[in-house]
Write a protein that holds these residues in place. Structure first.
Motif, mmCIF file in Angstrom:
data_model
loop_
_atom_site.group_PDB
_atom_site.id
_atom_site.type_symbol
_atom_site.label_atom_id
_atom_site.label_comp_id
_atom_site.label_asym_id
_atom_site.label_seq_id
_atom_site.Cartn_x
_atom_site.Cartn_y
_atom_site.Cartn_z
ATOM 1 N N ASP A 107 -11.576 44.410 59.466
ATOM 2 C CA ASP A 107 -10.776 45.644 59.420
ATOM 3 C C ASP A 107 -10.944 46.446 60.715
ATOM 4 O O ASP A 107 -9.965 46.931 61.293
ATOM 5 C CB ASP A 107 -11.201 46.510 58.231
ATOM 6 C CG ASP A 107 -10.850 45.871 56.894
ATOM 7 O OD1 ASP A 107 -9.966 45.006 56.866
ATOM 8 O OD2 ASP A 107 -11.483 46.244 55.881
ATOM 9 N N SER A 136 -1.662 42.994 63.601
ATOM 10 C CA SER A 136 -3.009 43.275 64.118
ATOM 11 C C SER A 136 -4.044 42.395 63.420
ATOM 12 O O SER A 136 -4.950 41.846 64.066
ATOM 13 C CB SER A 136 -3.349 44.756 63.926
ATOM 14 O OG SER A 136 -2.463 45.578 64.639
ATOM 15 N N TYR A 137 -3.911 42.273 62.100
ATOM 16 C CA TYR A 137 -4.818 41.386 61.353
ATOM 17 C C TYR A 137 -4.660 39.938 61.811
ATOM 18 O O TYR A 137 -5.647 39.209 61.979
ATOM 19 C CB TYR A 137 -4.536 41.482 59.847
ATOM 20 C CG TYR A 137 -5.312 42.562 59.142
ATOM 21 C CD1 TYR A 137 -6.709 42.518 59.070
ATOM 22 C CD2 TYR A 137 -4.658 43.624 58.533
ATOM 23 C CE1 TYR A 137 -7.419 43.506 58.406
ATOM 24 C CE2 TYR A 137 -5.364 44.620 57.870
ATOM 25 C CZ TYR A 137 -6.737 44.562 57.814
ATOM 26 O OH TYR A 137 -7.450 45.530 57.163
ATOM 27 N N GLU A 159 -4.965 47.629 67.130
ATOM 28 C CA GLU A 159 -3.760 48.422 66.921
ATOM 29 C C GLU A 159 -3.800 49.720 67.716
ATOM 30 O O GLU A 159 -2.773 50.178 68.227
ATOM 31 C CB GLU A 159 -3.594 48.728 65.426
ATOM 32 C CG GLU A 159 -2.340 49.501 65.103
ATOM 33 C CD GLU A 159 -1.974 49.409 63.630
ATOM 34 O OE1 GLU A 159 -1.384 50.374 63.135
ATOM 35 O OE2 GLU A 159 -2.289 48.390 62.989
ATOM 36 N N ALA A 202 -9.155 44.622 63.671
ATOM 37 C CA ALA A 202 -7.702 44.787 63.640
ATOM 38 C C ALA A 202 -7.301 46.220 63.978
ATOM 39 O O ALA A 202 -6.313 46.461 64.688
ATOM 40 C CB ALA A 202 -7.171 44.399 62.258
ATOM 41 N N ALA A 262 -6.283 39.446 65.236
ATOM 42 C CA ALA A 262 -7.736 39.547 65.112
ATOM 43 C C ALA A 262 -8.326 38.255 64.559
ATOM 44 O O ALA A 262 -9.341 37.744 65.055
ATOM 45 C CB ALA A 262 -8.107 40.736 64.223
ATOM 46 N N GLN A 263 -7.666 37.710 63.539
ATOM 47 C CA GLN A 263 -8.150 36.466 62.947
ATOM 48 C C GLN A 263 -7.990 35.293 63.922
ATOM 49 O O GLN A 263 -8.865 34.419 64.006
ATOM 50 C CB GLN A 263 -7.388 36.174 61.647
ATOM 51 C CG GLN A 263 -7.980 35.031 60.826
ATOM 52 C CD GLN A 263 -9.408 35.302 60.401
ATOM 53 O OE1 GLN A 263 -9.682 36.252 59.679
ATOM 54 N NE2 GLN A 263 -10.340 34.465 60.855
#
Length: 390
Positions: free
Chosen positions: A279, A346-347, A286, A282, A350-351
């Motif tokens: 979290d 964004s998630y 952002e 991400a 990030a992943q």
């Protein structure tokens, strides 16, 4: 001629008294010098301790000044970014306002008949209400868009004010630290001067003490030779290891090899993190990048590079929340994004970064600033300028 026993005893007592007086007169200057040396040694030791403490504080203040300067540069970039965003929002608001005025003018001048015709052409009450709602929605849309743009403009202006306040606070802190460094430099200079004076006095006293001790030793040696007729006075050899008046210098400590810290960039290296850290990852992407894949991946690459380097913390959370590193942490923007939740893109990025994805153009970068606020050499991705070292 024989003296009476009492007279002999008296002569022996007088001789003993003369010897004691002679020893007292000889040793008194040495005792005085020993006290002076001890006093000077204590003063020199105290000044050495003060100087060491001053040097340590100066190193700490220098680090704080460097950190403050870096934060000021970051904030200056964010202020410029915010001002650019504010200008765009104001232009968008003005454009939409003009468009709304044109539509309203058209509706009043020629549009009323068309709207009435559309309403009266309704085939049923339901159709009439739907068309009336459609007409109402046109006006509501314009008002809502204007309200939204006005809110965005206010939020950007508030953010700019927060950044300006932080900039002023950091500049004030930097000025105070600089003044403190000047004061410490003056104190260190004065302390070093006093220490040099004490060391000179201490060296002179030690030389005098050594000279007196040598004279006393020679006198004692001569006295012994006088008491032994037929002997030739010997001149003792002076040891070359420690000369009178000098301290034996300890061997210089061998410094360990300092070595160099090597930054290691692991392209394609993966990492496992908790849901909470994902979290945070991400959310910071952002905050710091445009909602565009490569822009987000460029910031993610910098964070992963730091995670792989011994110069930075080794967790996402510690990297993001490290003091003076990411402006959204100071201004509360990161908390705002975490509260409402980062975007799906964004998630996703990030992943991808945690799985090993890196943007090749910034694969060796550890820092970035708003491109519009710096002329550093670097790689521009999404209006962020990426570079290797500060």
């Amino acid at each position: 001629m024989k003296f009476p026993r009492k007279a002999c005893a008296g002569l022996k007592g007088c001789a003993l008294g003369v010897l004691v007086c002679s020893l007292v007169m000889t040793c008194s200057p040495l005792l005085v010098h020993a006290d002076d040396i001890s006093d000077l040694e204590n003063k020199a030791s105290s000044l050495n301790s003060q100087l060491s403490g001053i040097n340590q504080e100066m190193v700490k203040i220098s680090d704080e000044i460097t950190s403050a300067k870096n934060q000021i540069e970051i904030i200056n970039g964010e202020i410029l970014r915010t001002q650019d965003s504010l200008a765009d929002a104001q232009a968008d608001e003005a454009e939409r306002y003009q468009a709304m005025k044109s539509r309203i003018k058209y509706m009043y001048e020629v549009g009323n008949e068309s709207l009435l015709e559309m309403l009266f052409s309704a085939e049923s009450m339901t159709d009439f209400l739907n068309k009336a709602e459609f007409i109402e929605n046109i006006s509501s849309y314009d008002r809502d868009m204007l309200d939204r743009l006005h809110t965005i403009r206010e939020e950007i202006a508030e953010r700019e004010q927060v950044l300006l306040d932080q900039q002023a606070s950091l500049i004030s802190l930097q000025d105070r630290l600089e003044q403190r460094r000047v004061e410490l430099n003056a104190t260190a200079k004065a302390t070093s001067t006093d220490l040099a004076t004490f060391n000179m006095q201490l060296a002179a006293l030690r030389q005098e003490e050594a000279r007196r001790a040598e004279e006393a030793r020679k006198a004692e040696e001569a006295k012994k030779n006088e008491q032994k007729p037929g002997t030739v006075p010997t001149v003792p050899a002076v040891s070359e290891e420690v000369k009178p008046g000098e301290d034996k210098k300890p061997e210089e400590e061998k410094k360990p090899d300092e070595g160099t810290l090597e930054d290691t960039v692991v392209n394609g290296g993966s990492a496992n993190v908790s849901a909470g850290e994902l979290d945070i990852f991400a959310a910071i992407l952002e905050c710091e990048a445009m909602q565009e894949h490569d822009s987000l991946l460029a910031v993610a690459t910098v964070i992963m590079n730091r995670m792989s380097s011994s110069l930075f913390p080794n967790t996402i959370k510690d990297i993001v929340y490290a003091e003076g590193q990411f402006e959204p942490v100071w201004t509360g923007r990161l908390d705002t994004v975490l509260s409402r939740g980062p975007s799906d893109l964004s998630y996703q990025v990030a992943q991808e970064a945690l799985n090993g994805a890196r943007l090749p153009s910034v694969a060796d970068c550890y820092y970035f600033l708003y491109a519009g606020a710096t002329n550093r050499p670097g790689v521009n991705v999404g209006n962020n300028l990426f570079f290797q070292s500060w």
